[in-house]
Design a protein around this motif. Structure first.
Motif, PDB file in Angstrom:
ATOM      1  N   ARG A 114     -90.276  11.108  55.703  1.00 12.12           N
ATOM      2  CA  ARG A 114     -90.996  10.007  56.342  1.00 12.12           C
ATOM      3  C   ARG A 114     -91.040  10.207  57.859  1.00 12.12           C
ATOM      4  O   ARG A 114     -92.076   9.999  58.495  1.00 12.12           O
ATOM      5  CB  ARG A 114     -90.329   8.663  56.005  1.00 12.12           C
ATOM      6  CG  ARG A 114     -90.538   8.193  54.585  1.00 12.12           C
ATOM      7  CD  ARG A 114     -90.244   6.699  54.444  1.00 12.12           C
ATOM      8  NE  ARG A 114     -88.891   6.340  54.846  1.00 12.12           N
ATOM      9  CZ  ARG A 114     -87.825   6.366  54.037  1.00 12.12           C
ATOM     10  NH1 ARG A 114     -87.968   6.778  52.779  1.00 12.12           N
ATOM     11  NH2 ARG A 114     -86.641   5.985  54.477  1.00 12.12           N
ATOM     12  N   GLN A 115     -89.895  10.566  58.422  1.00 15.30           N
ATOM     13  CA  GLN A 115     -89.854  10.795  59.866  1.00 15.30           C
ATOM     14  C   GLN A 115     -90.753  11.965  60.268  1.00 15.30           C
ATOM     15  O   GLN A 115     -91.459  11.904  61.281  1.00 15.30           O
ATOM     16  CB  GLN A 115     -88.413  11.065  60.304  1.00 15.30           C
ATOM     17  CG  GLN A 115     -87.481   9.880  60.167  1.00 15.30           C
ATOM     18  CD  GLN A 115     -86.050  10.233  60.521  1.00 15.30           C
ATOM     19  OE1 GLN A 115     -85.752  11.360  60.902  1.00 15.30           O
ATOM     20  NE2 GLN A 115     -85.145   9.266  60.396  1.00 15.30           N
ATOM     21  N   LEU A 116     -90.716  13.020  59.461  1.00  8.51           N
ATOM     22  CA  LEU A 116     -91.530  14.197  59.770  1.00  8.51           C
ATOM     23  C   LEU A 116     -93.012  13.876  59.670  1.00  8.51           C
ATOM     24  O   LEU A 116     -93.808  14.265  60.545  1.00  8.51           O
ATOM     25  CB  LEU A 116     -91.157  15.330  58.807  1.00  8.51           C
ATOM     26  CG  LEU A 116     -91.887  16.663  58.996  1.00  8.51           C
ATOM     27  CD1 LEU A 116     -91.691  17.200  60.409  1.00  8.51           C
ATOM     28  CD2 LEU A 116     -91.417  17.691  57.962  1.00  8.51           C
ATOM     29  N   ARG A 117     -93.407  13.149  58.644  1.00  9.47           N
ATOM     30  CA  ARG A 117     -94.823  12.781  58.483  1.00  9.47           C
ATOM     31  C   ARG A 117     -95.309  11.956  59.672  1.00  9.47           C
ATOM     32  O   ARG A 117     -96.388  12.217  60.225  1.00  9.47           O
ATOM     33  CB  ARG A 117     -94.992  11.980  57.187  1.00  9.47           C
ATOM     34  CG  ARG A 117     -96.432  11.513  56.930  1.00  9.47           C
ATOM     35  CD  ARG A 117     -96.513  10.667  55.689  1.00  9.47           C
ATOM     36  NE  ARG A 117     -95.693   9.468  55.816  1.00  9.47           N
ATOM     37  CZ  ARG A 117     -95.477   8.610  54.813  1.00  9.47           C
ATOM     38  NH1 ARG A 117     -95.998   8.828  53.616  1.00  9.47           N
ATOM     39  NH2 ARG A 117     -94.725   7.535  55.007  1.00  9.47           N
ATOM     40  N   ASP A 118     -94.509  10.998  60.086  1.00  9.08           N
ATOM     41  CA  ASP A 118     -94.897  10.146  61.205  1.00  9.08           C
ATOM     42  C   ASP A 118     -95.045  10.948  62.493  1.00  9.08           C
ATOM     43  O   ASP A 118     -96.028  10.807  63.228  1.00  9.08           O
ATOM     44  CB  ASP A 118     -93.854   9.047  61.393  1.00  9.08           C
ATOM     45  CG  ASP A 118     -94.178   8.145  62.571  1.00  9.08           C
ATOM     46  OD1 ASP A 118     -95.186   7.426  62.501  1.00  9.08           O
ATOM     47  OD2 ASP A 118     -93.451   8.199  63.567  1.00  9.08           O
ATOM     48  N   ALA A 119     -94.056  11.808  62.767  1.00 12.82           N
ATOM     49  CA  ALA A 119     -94.096  12.611  63.989  1.00 12.82           C
ATOM     50  C   ALA A 119     -95.278  13.556  63.989  1.00 12.82           C
ATOM     51  O   ALA A 119     -95.949  13.752  65.016  1.00 12.82           O
ATOM     52  CB  ALA A 119     -92.790  13.389  64.147  1.00 12.82           C
ATOM     53  N   MET A 120     -95.577  14.137  62.846  1.00 10.88           N
ATOM     54  CA  MET A 120     -96.653  15.121  62.773  1.00 10.88           C
ATOM     55  C   MET A 120     -98.026  14.471  62.890  1.00 10.88           C
ATOM     56  O   MET A 120     -98.898  14.982  63.591  1.00 10.88           O
ATOM     57  CB  MET A 120     -96.543  15.891  61.459  1.00 10.88           C
ATOM     58  CG  MET A 120     -95.346  16.812  61.395  1.00 10.88           C
ATOM     59  SD  MET A 120     -95.909  18.502  61.272  1.00 10.88           S
ATOM     60  CE  MET A 120     -94.545  19.384  61.966  1.00 10.88           C
ATOM     61  N   ILE A 121     -98.231  13.367  62.225  1.00 10.70           N
ATOM     62  CA  ILE A 121     -99.560  12.742  62.229  1.00 10.70           C
ATOM     63  C   ILE A 121     -99.829  11.998  63.530  1.00 10.70           C
ATOM     64  O   ILE A 121    -100.925  12.084  64.093  1.00 10.70           O
ATOM     65  CB  ILE A 121     -99.716  11.793  61.023  1.00 10.70           C
ATOM     66  CG1 ILE A 121     -99.700  12.586  59.716  1.00 10.70           C
ATOM     67  CG2 ILE A 121    -101.018  10.990  61.131  1.00 10.70           C
ATOM     68  CD1 ILE A 121     -99.748  11.734  58.462  1.00 10.70           C
TER      69      ILE A 121
END
Length: 390
Positions: free
Chosen positions: A40-47
């Motif tokens: 979840r954290q990775l998706r948010d940071a990437m998008i």
């Protein structure tokens, strides 16, 4: 300041809003202990951001420490030795570059850098595609002049290359895809890929005021893994409001950002975020950047990734904040082989290499002959933001 895992987890637990004033720190260990939270954290940071710190990563601390020790020593070599390692002597676009306002036609950036790749063997033969010349051994300083430098850098390179494939699988999962969904952009044999690495030295400004180490740009890579080797706070990222925010060094982390190639591969679900480096005041700044790449036989526009609606909704919300059209279309060159695209970008940036090692292509890229001031290292895009050549 060394940040503990507890501190890192506290900083990175909250999902960011549709703007940001610092870069999230994501703990690699969460990918084992709490993978759903990590994703979840990775998706948010990437998008929403396109930048993150990766903490507690698996690259050995001793390999990092050795690189930090050895990297500055390259630039202490005699100018004669560095000139012998100049990129103009490498058909693979490896080697030494000195960039200054006197040698650039597009900005006043100032830096020295040493470019290298893995221990690859050039397989190109007469009559084969010219982009096969991109693979090959770097130009290394003589062992007696800088003992251990080559081994140190190749050991580090191998560790980060391994991390890059492991991290990419997590990126794929964070986007709601299978862990191997992005594998279509890589050769099955990773030995046929050659990610690039740069050691960069940004000298202190002579008048004590900030200058431009490298102007605003986005990377041309798939993903970039940056080791900030000194304590300077001169790396900056442009947030969604158009403000420049600092990306200061944090011990035992990599700064990871998305490149233009990944932006295209995901049809701009993941953005390549503009960033810049200011010239430091005082001592030189050193950093080591690793740029992951895709297979030379890949045509980006041929591949469709079936993102779930939740991911697409995040993209649409970001685009609305930016005031941009969410519709994405591939360009004509996205149908070309990636090897041809990468080679063209490098040929446009390095007339010396083109003339010496790619004579059949020289007139295509330099119809008026060699430019008085070469475009070293990047090509201009619209609105003054460049694409940095990896």
């Amino acid at each position: 300041m060394v940040e503990t895992s507890a501190t890192l987890n506290t900083r990175s637990t909250d999902v960011s809003k549709l703007d940001y004033y610092d870069i999230p720190v994501i703990d690699w260990e969460l990918s084992v202990t709490d993978k759903p939270l990590f994703l979840r954290q990775l998706r948010d940071a990437m998008i929403n951001i396109g930048f993150l710190y990766l903490a507690n990563h698996p690259v050995p601390k001793e390999a990092i420490a050795r690189v930090k020790e050895m990297a500055p020593k390259f630039f202490e070599l005699s100018q004669k030795t560095k000139d012998e390692l100049d990129m103009k002597n490498s058909m693979h676009f490896h080697g030494y570059l000195k960039v200054s306002g006197a040698t650039l036609s597009n900005d006043a950036s100032v830096r020295e850098q040493f470019n290298f790749g893995g221990a690859r063997v050039c397989s190109w033969k007469e009559g084969e595609p010219e982009y096969l010349k991109l693979h090959g051994e770097a130009l290394w300083p003589p062992e007696q002049e800088l003992p251990g430098f080559r081994d140190t850098m190749l050991t580090y390179y191998d560790h980060v290359e391994d991390l890059s494939y492991r991290f990419t699988r997590l990126v794929s999962e964070a986007l709601g895809l299978g862990p191997d969904a992005l594998d279509v952009f890589f050769d099955q044999d990773h030995g046929n890929l050659q990610p690039r690495c740069k050691i960069l030295r940004y000298p202190g400004t002579p008048d004590g005021s900030p200058g431009s180490g490298i102007a605003a740009h986005v990377d041309g890579s798939f993903l970039t893994y940056l080791l900030q080797a000194t304590d300077h706070r001169t790396l900056e990222v442009k947030n969604l409001s158009g403000e420049w925010i600092p990306v200061p060094p944090i011990e035992n982390t990599f700064v990871i950002n998305l490149g233009k190639t990944l932006e295209k591969a995901t049809r701009r679900v993941l953005p390549a975020t503009p960033h810049r480096v200011l010239s430091p005041i005082g001592d030189p700044r050193f950093s080591v950047a690793f740029f992951s790449s895709i297979g030379h036989e890949v045509r980006i526009a041929e591949h469709y990734l079936p993102f779930p609606q939740e991911v697409l909704d995040m993209k649409y919300a970001r685009d609305k904040k930016l005031g941009v059209d969410s519709h994405f279309e591939f360009s004509e060159k996205d149908m070309d082989l990636a090897g041809e695209v990468v080679l063209a970008r490098k040929l446009r940036s390095h007339a010396d290499v083109t003339e010496r090692f790619y004579p059949n292509l020289f007139s295509k890229y330099y119809p008026n002959g060699r430019p008085a001031k070469p475009n070293t290292g990047r090509n201009l895009m619209s609105k003054g933001t460049g694409v940095a050549e990896a």
